[in-house]
Enzyme design. Structure first.
Site, PDB file in Angstrom:
ATOM      1  N   HIS A 195       0.837  -1.194   0.000  1.00  0.00           N
ATOM      2  CA  HIS A 195       0.000   0.000   0.000  1.00  0.00           C
ATOM      3  C   HIS A 195       0.872   1.244   0.000  1.00  0.00           C
ATOM      4  CE1 HIS A 195       0.511   0.930   4.380  1.00  0.00           C
ATOM      5  NE2 HIS A 195       0.582  -0.381   4.514  1.00  0.00           N
TER       6      HIS A 195
ATOM      7  N   ASP B 290      -0.623   4.259   0.697  1.00  0.00           N
ATOM      8  CA  ASP B 290      -1.243   5.219   1.607  1.00  0.00           C
ATOM      9  C   ASP B 290      -0.595   5.141   2.984  1.00  0.00           C
ATOM     10  OD1 ASP B 290      -2.547   2.631   1.772  1.00  0.00           O
ATOM     11  OD2 ASP B 290      -4.024   3.544   3.101  1.00  0.00           O
TER      12      ASP B 290
ATOM     13  N   ASP C  35       6.224   1.798   7.026  1.00  0.00           N
ATOM     14  CA  ASP C  35       4.873   1.288   6.762  1.00  0.00           C
ATOM     15  C   ASP C  35       4.197   2.067   5.644  1.00  0.00           C
ATOM     16  OD1 ASP C  35       2.545  -0.176   7.040  1.00  0.00           O
ATOM     17  OD2 ASP C  35       1.848   0.934   8.776  1.00  0.00           O
TER      18      ASP C  35
ATOM     19  N   GLU D 113      -5.311   0.870   2.488  1.00  0.00           N
ATOM     20  CA  GLU D 113      -4.982  -0.175   3.452  1.00  0.00           C
ATOM     21  C   GLU D 113      -5.102   0.343   4.870  1.00  0.00           C
ATOM     22  OE1 GLU D 113      -2.643  -2.928   5.999  1.00  0.00           O
ATOM     23  OE2 GLU D 113      -2.429  -0.770   5.750  1.00  0.00           O
ATOM     24  N   GLU D 114      -4.707   1.597   5.067  1.00  0.00           N
ATOM     25  CA  GLU D 114      -4.777   2.187   6.407  1.00  0.00           C
ATOM     26  C   GLU D 114      -6.196   2.638   6.749  1.00  0.00           C
ATOM     27  OE1 GLU D 114      -2.484   1.871   8.378  1.00  0.00           O
ATOM     28  OE2 GLU D 114      -0.542   1.971   7.392  1.00  0.00           O
TER      29      GLU D 114
ATOM     30  N   GLU E 251       5.018  -5.800   3.992  1.00  0.00           N
ATOM     31  CA  GLU E 251       4.801  -5.129   5.271  1.00  0.00           C
ATOM     32  C   GLU E 251       6.057  -5.245   6.138  1.00  0.00           C
ATOM     33  OE1 GLU E 251       2.463  -3.367   6.555  1.00  0.00           O
ATOM     34  OE2 GLU E 251       0.598  -3.776   5.469  1.00  0.00           O
TER      35      GLU E 251
ATOM     36  N   HIS F 149       3.835   4.415  12.246  1.00  0.00           N
ATOM     37  CA  HIS F 149       2.779   5.317  12.734  1.00  0.00           C
ATOM     38  C   HIS F 149       3.293   6.288  13.806  1.00  0.00           C
ATOM     39  CE1 HIS F 149      -0.835   2.584  11.411  1.00  0.00           C
ATOM     40  NE2 HIS F 149       0.152   2.599  10.529  1.00  0.00           N
TER      41      HIS F 149
END
Length: 369
Positions: free
Chosen positions: A67, A69, A98, A130-131, A159, A344
C-alpha cells in the site's frame, strides 16, 4: 533509480489515506515494460502492473503487493514528514517503514531483474486503501482479477515484519479480528429499594469470568489462543443512588483459525441464555495460515538466509494486513519486510541498509523462484 532513490521519491507524495497524489504515474514510469490495469472505486485508486514471460515453462503468477497510503503525520516532527531526510544511515519520512520502504525494495528488485525464476507472470498490486477501511483496495482488485481469471498463485506483501533485526521474522499467517458490543439489560431504580430494581451489573458479575480474558481455544499451529479482550465497560449515570438501566461492554477477539464467528456466537448464547441482553458481533478480518512448506515460504526463507546468513522465524502474530485478502482468494501469501519499530510514530524512519538488503532478498527470490 536504485531502491533509496525510489523510496525518497515515494515519501515525497503526501498519500494520506485514501489520497494517491499521482504516485502511480511515477511507478508506471519506472516500469515501462509492464502492462497496466487500473481499478478505481468509491474514490479509491488501485494500480495493477504485470508482465508476461512467454518463454517460461511454468504458468505460475507471482505478485508483489503493498500500500502507498499512510496515516496522518501528526504534529511534532523534527523535519517535514513528506520531505525525505537522510541522517546517520536512516531515511526519515512518513511511510518509510509502513510501507513505502517495502514498496521501494520490490520496485527496485523488479527493475534490476536480469534472470527470472520459475514463473510466467510477474505482477505488482498497489492500493491507496490499506490504512483506511480497506474495502475498495486490495480486496476489490482481487475480486476483479478473479472475474478476469487472472489471480496470482503466489504473493509477497512487503509489510514491515522484522522484529529486532532485518530478516529475523516473516509472517505466514495472521489472526482474524472480531469486534463485539454486548448490552446487558436491567431496570433502573433507587438503590434504597433493590427489590424494585434489576441491576444489570449483578448479571455481569455472574458471567464476567467467561468473558474478560477468556480463551475460546488453546491456540494451534503457531497461533496464540483466541482471547476475549474487554476494551470498554460503561453504565449508569455517575451517581451513587441510582442503579443502571443497562451496562455496555465492548470487546475484541483476535481469533485463530480454531475459533470462528459462529463459535463466538455459540459461546455467548450459552453463558447469556438466562440473562436479558443484546449482542452485536462483526468479523472485520478473517484469520489465515499459509503452509510453511509452500513454495513461496520456502523460497523467501532461502533468499533471506542467502543475504543474512540465518533463517527467519515464521510468525502469525501482530495485527491485520492485506495479506488476508490474498488468502481468502486461495493465493499462497507471505509477508516480508523491514524492522517494525517506528510505524505510525513521530519521526518515522528506516535504516537505508535494511531497504537495500530487502531489495537484494526480493531479487534473489525472483531469480531463484
Amino acid at each position: 533509480m536504485n531502491e533509496i532513490e525510489i523510496l525518497k521519491k515515494l515519501i515525497s507524495y503526501p498519500t494520506i489515506t485514501p489520497q494517491e497524489c499521482g504516485i502511480y504515474e511515477f511507478v508506471k514510469e519506472i516500469l515501462p515494460s509492464f502492462k497496466v490495469k487500473e481499478f478505481h472505486k468509491n474514490g479509491i485508486k488501485n494500480l495493477f502492473l504485470y508482465k508476461e514471460f512467454k518463454e517460461s515453462k511454468s504458468n505460475h503468477h507471482l505478485c508483489f503487493a503493498g500500500h502507498i497510503d499512510v496515516v496522518p503525520a501528526g504534529e511534532g516532527w523534527e523535519s517535514d514528514p513528506f520531505i525525505p531526510l537522510v541522517k546517520e544511515g536512516y531515511i526519515y519520512g512518513r511511510g518509510t517503514q509502513d510501507m513505502k520502504g517495502g514498496v521501494a525494495a520490490f520496485l527496485s528488485a523488479v527493475c534490476e531483474l536480469e534472470k527470472k525464476g520459475d514463473f510466467k507472470i510477474l505482477s505488482i498490486l498497489l492500493t491507496s486503501d490499506e490504512e483506511g477501511e480497506a474495502i475498495y483496495g486490495t480486496k476489490y482488485v482481487l475480486e476483479e482479477l478473479k472475474k478476469q481469471d487472472f489471480l496470482p498463485h503466489f504473493a509477497i506483501v512487503a509489510e514491515p515484519t522484522s522484529l529486532k533485526e532485518f530478516g529475523d521474522m516473516i509472517k505466514i499467517g495472521r489472526r482474524g479480528s472480531i469486534n463485539g458490543v454486548l448490552k446487558i439489560l436491567g431496570k433502573q431504580g433507587h438503590v434504597a429499594y433493590p427489590s424494585k430494581c434489576i441491576n444489570p451489573l449483578d448479571f455481569l458479575a455472574q458471567v464476567l469470568p467467561k468473558i474478560s480474558g477468556f480463551n475460546l481455544d488453546e491456540g494451534s499451529c503457531g497461533f496464540e489462543p483466541s482471547k476475549i479482550v474487554i476494551t470498554d465497560i460503561r453504565g449508569g449515570m455517575e451517581v451513587v443512588n441510582v442503579t443502571p438501566n443497562e451496562v455496555k461492554i465492548m470487546f475484541n477477539i483476535r481469533n485463530s483459525p480454531s475459533t470462528t464467528l459462529e463459535d463466538v456466537k455459540r459461546h455467548f448464547a450459552t453463558i447469556l441464555k438466562d440473562i436479558p441482553h443484546k449482542l452485536e458481533l462483526k468479523q472485520s478480518s478473517k484469520p489465515f495460515l499459509t503452509n510453511k512448506e509452500s513454495k513461496i515460504a520456502l523460497k523467501m526463507q532461502e533468499a533471506l538466509k542467502q543475504i543474512n546468513g540465518f533463517l527467519p522465524a515464521l510468525s502469525t502474530g501482530g495485527g491485520t494486513s492485506d495479506a488476508r485478502y490474498f488468502a481468502e482468494f486461495g493465493v499462497e501469501v507471505i509477508e516480508c519486510g523491514v524492522v517494525n519499530d517506528k510505524i505510525h510514530s513521530l519521526n518515522e524512519c528506516v535504516k537505508m541498509s535494511e531497504i537495500t538488503a530487502l531489495k537484494q532478498c526480493f531479487k534473489e527470490l525472483l531469480e531463484k523462484f
